[in-house]
Design a protein around this motif. Structure first.
Motif, PDB file in Angstrom:
ATOM      1  N   VAL A  58      -7.561   7.111   1.234  1.00  0.00           N
ATOM      2  CA  VAL A  58      -7.486   6.162   0.395  1.00  0.00           C
ATOM      3  C   VAL A  58      -8.105   4.862   1.092  1.00  0.00           C
ATOM      4  CG1 VAL A  58      -5.985   4.483  -0.959  1.00  0.00           C
ATOM      5  CG2 VAL A  58      -5.654   7.021  -0.903  1.00  0.00           C
ATOM      6  N   TYR A  59      -8.825   4.057   0.753  1.00  0.00           N
ATOM      7  CA  TYR A  59      -9.478   2.699   1.514  1.00  0.00           C
ATOM      8  C   TYR A  59      -9.207   1.738   0.499  1.00  0.00           C
ATOM      9  CZ  TYR A  59     -11.254   6.213   4.479  1.00  0.00           C
ATOM     10  OH  TYR A  59     -11.504   7.265   5.385  1.00  0.00           O
ATOM     11  N   ARG A  60      -8.378   0.654   0.797  1.00  0.00           N
ATOM     12  CA  ARG A  60      -7.895  -0.394   0.204  1.00  0.00           C
ATOM     13  C   ARG A  60      -7.735   0.057  -1.435  1.00  0.00           C
ATOM     14  NH1 ARG A  60     -12.296  -4.824   2.371  1.00  0.00           N
ATOM     15  NH2 ARG A  60     -11.164  -5.358   4.207  1.00  0.00           N
ATOM     16  N   GLY A  61      -7.099   1.138  -1.605  1.00  0.00           N
ATOM     17  CA  GLY A  61      -6.717   1.443  -2.930  1.00  0.00           C
ATOM     18  C   GLY A  61      -7.687   2.135  -3.447  1.00  0.00           C
ATOM     19  N   ALA A  62      -8.903   2.644  -3.085  1.00  0.00           N
ATOM     20  CA  ALA A  62      -9.831   3.396  -3.789  1.00  0.00           C
ATOM     21  C   ALA A  62      -9.532   4.741  -3.062  1.00  0.00           C
ATOM     22  CB  ALA A  62     -11.194   2.717  -3.580  1.00  0.00           C
ATOM     23  N   VAL A  97      -8.253  -6.820  -4.332  1.00  0.00           N
ATOM     24  CA  VAL A  97      -9.317  -5.911  -3.780  1.00  0.00           C
ATOM     25  C   VAL A  97      -9.548  -4.904  -4.926  1.00  0.00           C
ATOM     26  CG1 VAL A  97      -9.239  -6.329  -1.420  1.00  0.00           C
ATOM     27  CG2 VAL A  97      -7.914  -4.454  -2.485  1.00  0.00           C
ATOM     28  N   LEU A 155      -7.135   0.603   7.504  1.00  0.00           N
ATOM     29  CA  LEU A 155      -7.863  -0.522   6.733  1.00  0.00           C
ATOM     30  C   LEU A 155      -7.044  -1.602   6.159  1.00  0.00           C
ATOM     31  CD1 LEU A 155     -10.818  -1.541   6.063  1.00  0.00           C
ATOM     32  CD2 LEU A 155     -10.701  -0.168   3.823  1.00  0.00           C
ATOM     33  N   HIS A 178       0.152   3.462  -2.781  1.00  0.00           N
ATOM     34  CA  HIS A 178      -0.857   4.575  -2.677  1.00  0.00           C
ATOM     35  C   HIS A 178      -0.147   5.704  -1.837  1.00  0.00           C
ATOM     36  CE1 HIS A 178      -3.589   2.224  -4.866  1.00  0.00           C
ATOM     37  NE2 HIS A 178      -3.519   1.298  -4.021  1.00  0.00           N
ATOM     38  N   GLU A 205       0.774  -1.287  -0.130  1.00  0.00           N
ATOM     39  CA  GLU A 205       0.290   0.038   0.029  1.00  0.00           C
ATOM     40  C   GLU A 205       0.936   1.139  -0.031  1.00  0.00           C
ATOM     41  OE1 GLU A 205      -4.015   0.055   2.401  1.00  0.00           O
ATOM     42  OE2 GLU A 205      -2.105   0.354   3.710  1.00  0.00           O
ATOM     43  N   VAL A 253     -12.578  14.082  -0.890  1.00  0.00           N
ATOM     44  CA  VAL A 253     -13.434  14.835   0.190  1.00  0.00           C
ATOM     45  C   VAL A 253     -13.441  16.331  -0.018  1.00  0.00           C
ATOM     46  CG1 VAL A 253     -13.958  14.977   2.759  1.00  0.00           C
ATOM     47  CG2 VAL A 253     -12.860  12.835   1.578  1.00  0.00           C
ATOM     48  N   TYR A 261     -13.148  -3.155  -9.346  1.00  0.00           N
ATOM     49  CA  TYR A 261     -13.495  -1.648  -9.879  1.00  0.00           C
ATOM     50  C   TYR A 261     -13.286  -2.042 -11.354  1.00  0.00           C
ATOM     51  CZ  TYR A 261     -13.611   0.337  -5.259  1.00  0.00           C
ATOM     52  OH  TYR A 261     -13.912   0.636  -4.092  1.00  0.00           O
ATOM     53  N   TYR A 287     -10.987   8.502  -2.550  1.00  0.00           N
ATOM     54  CA  TYR A 287     -12.005   9.403  -2.437  1.00  0.00           C
ATOM     55  C   TYR A 287     -11.466  10.873  -2.209  1.00  0.00           C
ATOM     56  CZ  TYR A 287     -14.633   4.888  -1.546  1.00  0.00           C
ATOM     57  OH  TYR A 287     -14.891   3.688  -1.682  1.00  0.00           O
TER      58      TYR A 287
END
Lengths: 447, 112
Positions: free
Chosen positions: B45-49, A314, A274, A268, A264, B53, A318, B51
């Motif tokens: 970022v949540y599990r790669g997604a 995961v 999470l 990212h 991650e 804000v 998408y 958002y």
């Protein structure tokens, strides 16, 4: 699940108080995983449907427990018929079992084995619910889970763990449930969501977790309960295999958490909460089938590989456009497949079974068996679950109305909301909410 | 009379309160607000997604003052709220027709 314990003594096994106590504690630990899962999932959904998410897991403790006692234990672990299903009328209603009657060559009572396996049966359908967040009628979910355990879980548990079950006889290693629990639930989740479709606003609206602290609490409870799930699966602790499993559970989970976080950070830019929780669960899933056959170093490899694979997986929803709300496919299906197949590489041949993996001089044989186990359970669960969801959708309807989904499923399906946001000390809402009938009545008496 | 409204960074509230107190302001109203200006919001970022804000948390401060003090008061708030970084906020004033103190019924400047 363990094959018969190799005992050097020629004597028939006798009831072991130590093993019985150990297994009762393990059963209680596995029970805790279901509420743990409820929090893990419940924190990940939006405020407006958080109670529904908790309930979809919690209800399994009610429904599956009763079905297990009535006929589930008999179907899964009764005398084999055609390698596909079991039956034993003594197990129906758990009514014909003696208090000190021992389970099939082990040192624990049948009752203890039945209750340990019950907890596995409870959590498996609950795992599916994460993919269906925010959009399924509670009644339809309750009916689906009752049908699913009957038609999918009980038979598959028999195939994998039951004496005479065809995967068990083939020599597939599924120590504590990578195939029967995680691949089974993950494939079912995929089957159902392909039928019922996406949430309103999928890929458009932000669907951020409403409480990451709840997610962490749930992941922590899962991790804790998983020691019962895994270390208990040897059904005793006379020879240290359960202890190796305990060690492997811990190290694989640690490795998977670190691997997910590392992936991650590179991909990212942040180490997310999470991600830590998800990585831990991915590691737990992956070591479940493998932990009885690998060394602790092998467990680190299994965890690290699964952590990275699941973190990558995961994102698939998408890419392919299916709405697996809380990544049941990405974490449980992919993690379960990874762990089950990695047995074929990392099995040392010196722990739970003699089977050796590719890296320990065993060739491709065990890997082949593992692949048969993985893909047969995957295909059966995916197809049957999709058909079941389709039939329920055409009859009672699987999904709530669109306006209910948008305004939040909790209020309509459960007549409750998770949090009171009325603010101003609750003063405004207290005056505008109708008091309960009993409170109103007692006021009259006072006056 | 003027109503001065300031939308500022939440952590600047104490400093602004101090500055207003030193200036002689007797009372003010504070509320939580959210919104965005030219800088927009932030990304999570949540599990790669990822958002976006949009709405950033802010504090809204409202103060009633007499006309002649308004400009100076605005300067006081601006200097207390300024960090010279993006997202410092805005301050504006609007004319007020009448003010009544609820307890006594006093009106106009007496009510401040």
């Amino acid at each position: 699940m363990a094959s018969a314990i190799t005992t050097l003594a020629a004597d028939a096994p006798t009831l072991s108080a130590a093993n019985t106590g150990f297994m009762l504690i393990c059963s209680a630990l596995v029970m805790l995983m279901t509420p743990g899962l409820a929090f893990f999932y419940g924190g990940m959904v939006r405020v407006k449907s958080s109670l529904n998410m908790l309930m979809m897991s919690f209800i399994s403790l009610g429904i599956v427990t009763i079905l297990w006692v009535l006929y589930g234990f008999s179907l899964a672990f009764g005398t084999d018929t055609g390698s596909l299903i079991g039956w034993n009328s003594d197990y129906v209603g758990l009514s014909g079992i003696g208090l000190t009657e021992l389970w099939d060559g082990y040192t624990i009572p049948v009752y203890v084995f039945a209750v340990f396996q019950l907890m596995f049966a409870v959590i498996t359908p609950a795992l599916i619910s994460g993919a269906l967040a925010d959009r399924v009628k509670f009644s339809a979910w309750a009916l689906f889970s009752a049908l699913w355990v009957t038609v999918v879980y009980f038979p598959v548990a028999h195939w994998v763990w039951g004496a005479g079950g065809w995967l068990f006889e083939l020599g597939v290693i599924d120590f504590a449930g990578g195939t029967a629990v995680h691949i089974n639930a993950g494939a079912a989740a995929l089957g159902v969501i392909l039928v019922i479709g996406k949430r309103v606003g999928f890929k458009k609206d932000p669907m951020r977790p409403h409480s990451l602290p709840l997610v962490m609490l749930g992941a922590g409870l899962l991790w804790f309960g998983w020691f019962g799930f895994n270390a208990g699966s040897w059904l005793g602790n006379d020879d240290g295999v359960g202890a190796v499993m305990f060690v492997n559970t811990q190290v694989a989970t640690a490795a998977a958490m670190l691997a997910w976080l590392g992936y991650e950070k590179l991909r990212h830019g942040s180490f997310t909460t999470l991600g830590a929780a998800s990585g831990a669960v991915a590691g737990l899933v992956a070591i479940t089938p493998a932990g009885g056959s690998v060394s602790p170093l092998g467990a680190i490899a299994v965890g690290a590989i699964a952590g990275v694979l699941c973190a990558m997986a995961v994102g698939l929803k998408y890419k392919f456009g299916y709405d697996d709300s809380l990544d049941v496919v990405g974490v449980h299906l992919v993690g379960g497949i990874a762990g089950s197949l990695l047995v074929g590489f990392f099995a040392t041949g010196g722990v739970q079974s003699d089977a050796k993996g590719l890296f320990y001089g065993g060739g491709l044989e065990q890997l082949g068996k593992q692949a048969i186990g993985v893909f047969s359970v995957l295909a059966y669960s995916l197809v049957v679950s999709a058909i079941m969801a389709f039939l329920l959708d055409k009859t009672i309807g699987m999904r709530v109305a669109e306006d209910v989904e948008v305004s939040g499923i909790d209020q309509v399906e459960h007549a409750e909301t998770a949090y009171d946001f009325s603010g101003a000390g609750g003063g405004i809402s207290a005056r505008t909410t109708t008091a309960p009938a009993s409170a109103a009545a007692s006021k009259k008496v006072d006056a | 009379m003027k109503l001065i409204t300031a939308i500022v960074k939440p952590y600047k509230l104490d400093e602004i309160k101090e500055a207003l107190h030193s200036f002689g302001v007797q009372g003010l109203t504070v509320s939580e607000a959210s919104g965005y200006g030219r800088q927009r919001g932030h990304t999570e970022v949540y599990r790669g997604a990822e958002y976006t804000v949009d709405l950033v948390p802010k504090i809204r401060i409202e103060v009633l003052v007499e006309d002649e003090e308004a400009e100076e008061l605005i300067s006081v708030i601006v200097s207390a709220a300024r960090t010279e970084k993006i997202g410092d906020g805005k301050v504006w004033s609007v004319p007020v027709d009448s003010v009544v103190r609820v307890r006594t019924g006093e009106r106009g400047a007496d009510a401040l």
